[in-house]
Design an enzyme around this catalytic site. Sequence first.
Site, PDB file in Angstrom:
ATOM      1  N   ARG A  23       9.556  -0.972   3.417  1.00  0.00           N
ATOM      2  CA  ARG A  23       8.271  -1.073   2.706  1.00  0.00           C
ATOM      3  C   ARG A  23       8.331  -1.907   1.444  1.00  0.00           C
ATOM      4  NH1 ARG A  23       8.386   3.265   5.793  1.00  0.00           N
ATOM      5  NH2 ARG A  23      10.486   3.347   4.976  1.00  0.00           N
ATOM      6  N   THR A  24       9.329  -1.646   0.614  1.00  0.00           N
ATOM      7  CA  THR A  24       9.358  -2.329  -0.681  1.00  0.00           C
ATOM      8  C   THR A  24       9.477  -3.832  -0.453  1.00  0.00           C
ATOM      9  OG1 THR A  24      10.438  -0.396  -1.597  1.00  0.00           O
ATOM     10  CG2 THR A  24      10.493  -2.376  -2.939  1.00  0.00           C
ATOM     11  N   LYS A  52      30.728 -14.966   0.956  1.00  0.00           N
ATOM     12  CA  LYS A  52      31.924 -15.775   0.649  1.00  0.00           C
ATOM     13  C   LYS A  52      32.559 -15.342  -0.664  1.00  0.00           C
ATOM     14  CE  LYS A  52      29.655 -19.864   2.636  1.00  0.00           C
ATOM     15  NZ  LYS A  52      29.103 -21.176   2.258  1.00  0.00           N
ATOM     16  N   ARG A 105      16.823  -5.592  -5.482  1.00  0.00           N
ATOM     17  CA  ARG A 105      17.259  -4.232  -5.118  1.00  0.00           C
ATOM     18  C   ARG A 105      18.774  -4.245  -4.982  1.00  0.00           C
ATOM     19  NH1 ARG A 105      14.969  -0.082  -0.584  1.00  0.00           N
ATOM     20  NH2 ARG A 105      13.425   0.137  -2.245  1.00  0.00           N
ATOM     21  N   HIS A 152      13.180   3.416  -9.622  1.00  0.00           N
ATOM     22  CA  HIS A 152      12.364   2.650  -8.687  1.00  0.00           C
ATOM     23  C   HIS A 152      10.974   2.511  -9.325  1.00  0.00           C
ATOM     24  CE1 HIS A 152      10.917   0.887  -5.096  1.00  0.00           C
ATOM     25  NE2 HIS A 152      11.402   1.707  -4.193  1.00  0.00           N
TER      26      HIS A 152
HETATM   27  C1  NCD Z   1      12.714   4.868  -1.330  1.00  0.00           C
HETATM   28  C2  NCD Z   1      13.898   4.178  -1.951  1.00  0.00           C
HETATM   29  O1  NCD Z   1      14.349   3.137  -1.470  1.00  0.00           O
HETATM   30  O2  NCD Z   1      14.346   4.681  -2.978  1.00  0.00           O
HETATM   31  N1  NCD Z   1      12.118   4.104  -0.332  1.00  0.00           N
HETATM   32  C3  NCD Z   1      11.131   3.260  -0.695  1.00  0.00           C
HETATM   33  O3  NCD Z   1      11.347   2.312  -1.412  1.00  0.00           O
HETATM   34  N2  NCD Z   1       9.904   3.556  -0.300  1.00  0.00           N
HETATM   35  C4  NCD Z   1      12.967   6.264  -0.926  1.00  0.00           C
HETATM   36  C5  NCD Z   1      14.100   6.557  -0.008  1.00  0.00           C
HETATM   37  O4  NCD Z   1      14.752   5.650   0.523  1.00  0.00           O
HETATM   38  O5  NCD Z   1      14.355   7.733   0.201  1.00  0.00           O
END
Ligand code: NCD
Length: 313
Positions: free
Chosen positions: A59-60, A88, A109, A137
Amino acid sequence: MKNSLFRKDIVTVESLTTEDVELIFEKTREMERLVKEKGGDDRLKGKIMAALFYEPSTRTFSSFIAAMQKLGGGIIPLNGMKNTSVEKGESFKHTIQVFSRYADCLVVRHPEPGMPAMAAGYVDMPVINAGDGINEHPTQALFDTYTIHKHFAGLDNLKVALVGDLKNGRTVHSLSQVLAKMGKNLFFHFVSPAVLKMPEEIKKIIKSSGTNFSETDNLSSVISESDVIYMTRVQKERFTDITEYERLKSFYMLEKKMLNNAKKRVIIMHPLPIAAGEISNDLDTDLRSVYLKEQLSNGLYLRMALLDLILRR
Ligand code: NCD
């Protein structure tokens, strides 16, 4: 309203003022109207967003890509750093510096806490934290807060149950802080197994903002008085002992029948993915559930809003 977020990094929720969050929410409402009326526009034409995801994401990642494209911007979409020079042995610093030469903002991320903040120190363009290990997050927290605010027409006096892996779950670390910052007389029920409690540092921040909370391992005991029930996944990838994960993964399983005494306006949230049945399928289509509906759409609108704010004066 003056755009206080132009060229700003979004790496911790602590750095955002209440005015910043209000500005983001106002812009998010504008984006919702835009998407519903016209699908999008070209305001970010000529701008490029590099999405550098060192950890899995559905999703993100996709919603950042969609958000940029709905505003006419370009993308460098790296969902996983496989097949890049990271394989590498190229350093994080060099990788970040390289993409800063091609893009106008970076969305990062990473499994290690602090790496998006580190990236922000290497380049003079905005960096957005899309999740850094067990730490934070911020964008998820912002649209979760927006979702709650929209449903209840405000945040004051709400009782919010945060349930599951409060130790390792970055979404609840950020969400509790944003809610405490923005809501008056809000109350948290932190519901977790004893070994997965909310970290002391976060509880300290919540307390210092004047917000009260209780801690329990008993979900049923808080259901009837909660306005929001926010379920989370036990974070398998943060466990060194897999048998410990297996023991805890299904500690909470929310089912429709458990909501018989719930408030009429309660909403059920989850950042997704649901990984071990922590919400039962029978709630997917329940009118009180927002995790497969508003929570997702709001994520798109809010990420559009953030990109617009940080990239355009
Ligand atoms: C979350 C995350 O990556 O922290 N997912 C997300 O971004 N919607 C929650 C999770 O992975 O549990």
